[in-house]
Motif scaffolding. Structure first.
Motif, PDB file in Angstrom:
ATOM      1  N   GLU A  99       0.827  -1.211   0.000  1.00 62.96           N
ATOM      2  CA  GLU A  99       0.000   0.000   0.000  1.00 62.96           C
ATOM      3  C   GLU A  99       0.858   1.256   0.000  1.00 62.96           C
ATOM      4  OE1 GLU A  99      -2.851   0.102   3.197  1.00 62.96           O
ATOM      5  OE2 GLU A  99      -3.690  -1.840   2.647  1.00 62.96           O
ATOM      6  N   VAL A 100       1.807   1.302   0.908  1.00 63.59           N
ATOM      7  CA  VAL A 100       2.629   2.505   1.062  1.00 63.59           C
ATOM      8  C   VAL A 100       3.549   2.697  -0.139  1.00 63.59           C
ATOM      9  CG1 VAL A 100       4.373   3.615   2.511  1.00 63.59           C
ATOM     10  CG2 VAL A 100       2.454   2.423   3.578  1.00 63.59           C
ATOM     11  N   THR A 101       4.113   1.614  -0.639  1.00 63.32           N
ATOM     12  CA  THR A 101       4.972   1.705  -1.819  1.00 63.32           C
ATOM     13  C   THR A 101       4.182   2.173  -3.037  1.00 63.32           C
ATOM     14  OG1 THR A 101       6.371  -0.058  -0.948  1.00 63.32           O
ATOM     15  CG2 THR A 101       6.581   0.428  -3.279  1.00 63.32           C
ATOM     16  N   SER A 102       2.967   1.685  -3.191  1.00 65.50           N
ATOM     17  CA  SER A 102       2.144   2.079  -4.349  1.00 65.50           C
ATOM     18  C   SER A 102       1.761   3.558  -4.305  1.00 65.50           C
ATOM     19  CB  SER A 102       0.897   1.207  -4.449  1.00 65.50           C
ATOM     20  OG  SER A 102      -0.005   1.502  -3.400  1.00 65.50           O
ATOM     21  N   MET A 103       1.800   4.165  -3.142  1.00 62.56           N
ATOM     22  CA  MET A 103       1.518   5.604  -3.015  1.00 62.56           C
ATOM     23  C   MET A 103       2.683   6.461  -3.497  1.00 62.56           C
ATOM     24  SD  MET A 103      -0.302   5.878   0.669  1.00 62.56           S
ATOM     25  CE  MET A 103      -1.564   4.721   1.144  1.00 62.56           C
ATOM     26  N   GLY A 104       3.856   5.849  -3.652  1.00 61.41           N
ATOM     27  CA  GLY A 104       4.993   6.600  -4.173  1.00 61.41           C
ATOM     28  C   GLY A 104       6.084   6.903  -3.164  1.00 61.41           C
ATOM     29  N   PHE A 105       5.975   6.368  -1.954  1.00 59.42           N
ATOM     30  CA  PHE A 105       7.055   6.571  -0.990  1.00 59.42           C
ATOM     31  C   PHE A 105       8.279   5.775  -1.438  1.00 59.42           C
ATOM     32  CE2 PHE A 105       3.361   7.664   1.612  1.00 59.42           C
ATOM     33  CZ  PHE A 105       3.800   8.848   2.188  1.00 59.42           C
ATOM     34  N   ASP A 106       9.461   6.325  -1.199  1.00 61.58           N
ATOM     35  CA  ASP A 106      10.699   5.742  -1.709  1.00 61.58           C
ATOM     36  C   ASP A 106      11.144   4.497  -0.946  1.00 61.58           C
ATOM     37  OD1 ASP A 106      11.325   7.863  -3.704  1.00 61.58           O
ATOM     38  OD2 ASP A 106      11.322   9.090  -1.897  1.00 61.58           O
ATOM     39  N   ILE A 107      11.021   4.545   0.363  1.00 60.59           N
ATOM     40  CA  ILE A 107      11.500   3.456   1.207  1.00 60.59           C
ATOM     41  C   ILE A 107      10.422   3.137   2.233  1.00 60.59           C
ATOM     42  CG2 ILE A 107      13.306   2.701   2.808  1.00 60.59           C
ATOM     43  CD1 ILE A 107      15.062   4.989   1.675  1.00 60.59           C
ATOM     44  N   VAL A 108      10.186   1.855   2.457  1.00 57.99           N
ATOM     45  CA  VAL A 108       9.283   1.396   3.509  1.00 57.99           C
ATOM     46  C   VAL A 108      10.043   0.319   4.267  1.00 57.99           C
ATOM     47  CG1 VAL A 108       7.052   0.386   4.071  1.00 57.99           C
ATOM     48  CG2 VAL A 108       7.275   1.838   2.052  1.00 57.99           C
TER      49      VAL A 108
END
Length: 129
Positions: A99-108
């Motif tokens: 979910e967080v990666t698909s939003m465009g955040f670089d690193i999770v």
């Protein structure tokens, strides 16, 4: 507080948005102090505006504090500038990671992994700019 805006190989500027995990903040502060990294705590994303042209900067977002509004956080940051962002979790789950990666955040990643890998992350941030 002002950051080291020079593109120095040894400098790293970290902005953290975390309101509740004092243990993580203390550990991060110690690591930053030992490595001469600049660290600033902000409560408001609008406060990022003065740092738009700062070199070697990384934003840290504590997922626990922004879980229900993480998309709004991403939009707020993107409306201000193009900052590399790392979302920090207590425990990694594949669903949250996707979910967080698909939003465009670089690193999770987990907070513990971030602390253990901060030097490698610094190298990646400083060489990608």
């Amino acid at each position: 507080m002002e950051f080291d805006t020079k593109n120095s190989e040894n400098s790293m500027n970290i902005v953290i948005f975390s309101n509740s995990d004092y243990n993580f903040a203390a550990k991060l502060s110690k690591i930053c102090d030992l490595n001469s990294y600049q660290l600033i705590f902000l409560n408001d994303f609008k406060s990022l505006k003065p740092y738009i042209d700062t070199k070697n900067i990384l934003l840290l977002i504590d997922f626990n504090d922004y879980e229900n509004k993480i998309q709004n956080v991403n939009n707020s940051i993107n409306n201000i500038g193009d900052f590399p962002c790392c979302v920090l979790l207590d425990i990694m789950s594949s669903k949250t990671h996707k979910e967080v990666t698909s939003m465009g955040f670089d690193i999770v990643m987990t907070k513990q992994s971030f602390l253990m890998n901060i030097k490698t992350i610094k190298k990646q941030i400083t060489t990608s700019l």
